[in-house]
Design an enzyme around this catalytic site. Structure first.
Site, short mmCIF file in Angstrom:
data_model
loop_
_atom_site.label_atom_id
_atom_site.label_comp_id
_atom_site.label_asym_id
_atom_site.label_seq_id
_atom_site.Cartn_x
_atom_site.Cartn_y
_atom_site.Cartn_z
N HIS A 199 44.16 20.00 43.96
CA HIS A 199 43.39 20.62 45.03
C HIS A 199 41.96 20.11 45.03
O HIS A 199 41.31 20.02 43.99
CB HIS A 199 43.40 22.15 44.94
CG HIS A 199 43.36 22.68 43.55
ND1 HIS A 199 44.15 23.73 43.12
CD2 HIS A 199 42.63 22.32 42.46
CE1 HIS A 199 43.89 23.96 41.85
NE2 HIS A 199 42.98 23.14 41.43
N GLY A 201 35.80 34.26 22.45
CA GLY A 201 34.81 33.26 22.83
C GLY A 201 33.74 33.85 23.71
O GLY A 201 34.04 34.57 24.66
N GLY A 211 30.93 32.05 25.12
CA GLY A 211 30.11 31.18 25.93
C GLY A 211 29.95 31.81 27.30
O GLY A 211 30.25 32.99 27.51
N ASP A 233 32.89 16.71 33.44
CA ASP A 233 33.41 17.30 32.21
C ASP A 233 34.17 16.30 31.35
O ASP A 233 34.12 16.36 30.12
CB ASP A 233 34.34 18.47 32.54
CG ASP A 233 33.60 19.67 33.10
OD1 ASP A 233 32.37 19.58 33.25
OD2 ASP A 233 34.24 20.69 33.38
N HIS A 281 3.21 38.09 45.19
CA HIS A 281 3.34 39.43 44.62
C HIS A 281 3.82 40.40 45.69
O HIS A 281 3.38 40.33 46.82
CB HIS A 281 1.98 39.90 44.08
CG HIS A 281 1.99 41.32 43.61
ND1 HIS A 281 2.51 41.68 42.38
CD2 HIS A 281 1.56 42.46 44.20
CE1 HIS A 281 2.39 42.99 42.23
NE2 HIS A 281 1.82 43.48 43.33
#
Length: 465
Positions: free
Chosen positions: A37, A179, A181, A310, A444
């Site tokens: 996909h 885990g 992370g 990755d 501000h």
């Protein structure tokens, strides 16, 4: 006859489709191969649907706090199926948009599984059969997938990966997350806000191991205040499932073994690269711990072959993959002024409650570098906008080189910090110094004023602490 292209990208995730678009914009004949996909894990099973689900958790939290703002809320009903459907609809909308962009840019898309057969040659296998493609430049953008542990293998029922966690049929009564992370912490926060009893287990000495220790400590305190059980320096040695629950054997920091029974277990102990079955071995492509080795221009050791995102290693983030996709294509196309990616300053964001955002060196890493430092910290407890929102937990930390004024790191935890971190990212990219940042006028009342105060605090000039 082989079909020939200038650039061929394998993988249609945030790195691959962006690389394809940029290549086509530069006038290169471009093809993209995707086996499942468009959008990859990020759009279909990661970044995007989790944020849609986390928005539901945020609504749940807002309803719980409604009395603070004068609202009386009666009985509230929640349907997890509706929230899941919303998250899937968002993903489908975006993936449809990618298909449109690829078509608009004249990119040829092949559905199927790609495999390198020789330098510059790719075989694509699909339901229609097999076809041979050639390209001067081939970019691998195949991404990564959840990493299993020997004692914990997702079965889609009692033991989940993030795939199952994103499409639950119902909210489990109890959940153990292995885990801590970004993925583990986000799901722990999400499911707790939706009414689930959550235990978070981490083998390292702190949750969010990649983050600044002070940030991780605050998130852990906030999780424990909310009722999430956090176990650090702990590991799950075994999981036994039956029709009723998953029985987890957890070795605690003191060496004791504890049995924890939960309705579901979520494995979030990292990822592994999709570098198998690509034909890399035959070409002699260098691999390190499963990830493809690349140089600063995303080139592998094989001429004409590149890897991004990755599959090329940490940090495994969608925006890193997209940036590498553009960088890689522009470099191979000969575009002037292309710069290598400084991975130290890729922002990392965790969308839990509280949110976490960071870039650059942690305080510990900065101190280990041997440089003289100016470190500033400012709490949201002293920020008017955060107090007005009822979200005053957290702080901003800035780390500067005391001699040059260079921004070495920035770490934020608190309300909407994932939307603010890029301000300091831009500052770093433009080589702003501690002095020049201190002179910037911040509006501000805004949450971002805490960033300014943290800069001022680094040189002992904070005004509101």
């Amino acid at each position: 006859m082989n079909e020939a292209f200038d650039v061929l990208i394998i993988g249609g995730g945030p790195g691959g489709y962006v690389a394809a678009i940029r290549a086509a914009q530069l006038g290169l004949r471009t093809a993209l191969v995707e086996k499942q996909h468009l959008g990859g894990i990020c759009l279909n099973w990661g970044c995007i649907p989790t944020k849609a689900m986390l928005r539901g958790a945020e609504v749940a939290h807002t309803l719980q706090q409604a009395g603070t703002f004068g609202f009386s809320v009666g009985q509230v009903e929640f349907d997890i199926g509706t929230l899941v459907a919303h998250s899937r609809e968002v993903s489908q909308t975006l993936t449809g948009g990618i298909a449109y962009l690829l078509k608009k840019n004249g990119i040829t898309v092949f559905d199927g599984r790609a495999r390198l057969t020789a330098k510059g040659c790719v075989s694509v296998t699909s339901a229609e059969g097999e076809r041979a493609l050639q390209a001067k430049h081939i970019i691998l953008a195949t991404g990564a997938r959840p990493r299993p542990l020997p004692a914990i293998v997702p079965d889609g029922e009692r033991i989940w990966s993030y795939f199952e966690a994103l499409v639950p049929q119902q909210v489990p009564a109890s959940l153990l997350v292995v885990g801590s992370g970004a993925i583990g912490v986000e799901f722990a926060s999400l499911y707790h806000d939706l009414g689930c009893a959550v235990t978070l287990v981490e083998v390292a000495g702190q949750i969010l191991p990649a983050e600044d220790r002070e940030v991780a400590s605050l998130v852990q305190r906030e999780f424990e205040r909310r009722g999430i059980r956090v176990l650090t320096q702990a590991s799950v040695s075994a999981v036994r499932s039956d029709a009723e629950q998953a029985q987890c054997s957890v070795r605690l920091a003191d060496g004791r073994e504890e049995q924890i029974g939960v309705e579901r277990v979520l494995l979030a102990a990292g990822i592994q690269a999709n570098s198998e079955d690509l034909g890399l071995e035959a070409l002699g492509v260098e691999i390190e711990r499963g990830f493809i080795k690349t140089d600063p221009w995303c080139r592998t050791n094989v001429a004409g072959l590149y890897a991004i995102g990755d599959v090329a290693g940490a940090p495994c983030l969608a925006h890193k993959a997209s940036h590498e996709g553009v960088l890689c294509v522009e470099k191979l196309a000969g575009v002037e002024g292309v710069h290598p990616l400084d991975k130290a300053f890729i922002p990392g964001c965790t969308y839990a409650r509280p949110q976490v955002a960071s870039l650059g060196l942690t305080e510990a890493a900065a101190k280990a570098s041997g440089r003289r430092l100016n470190i500033g910290r400012f709490d949201y407890q002293a920020n008017g906008k955060a107090l007005a929102m009822g979200e005053a937990g957290g702080f901003v930390k800035t780390i500067f080189d005391a001699d040059s004024g260079e921004l070495l790191g920035a770490h934020m935890v608190g309300p909407e910090v994932t939307e603010q971190i890029q301000g300091l990212g831009i500052a770093q990219a433009l080589e702003a110094t501690e002095q020049s940042l201190s002179q910037v006028v911040f509006a501000h009342p805004t949450l971002s004023e805490a960033m300014h105060e943290a800069v001022l605090a680094a040189s002992g000039k904070a005004l509101h602490q």
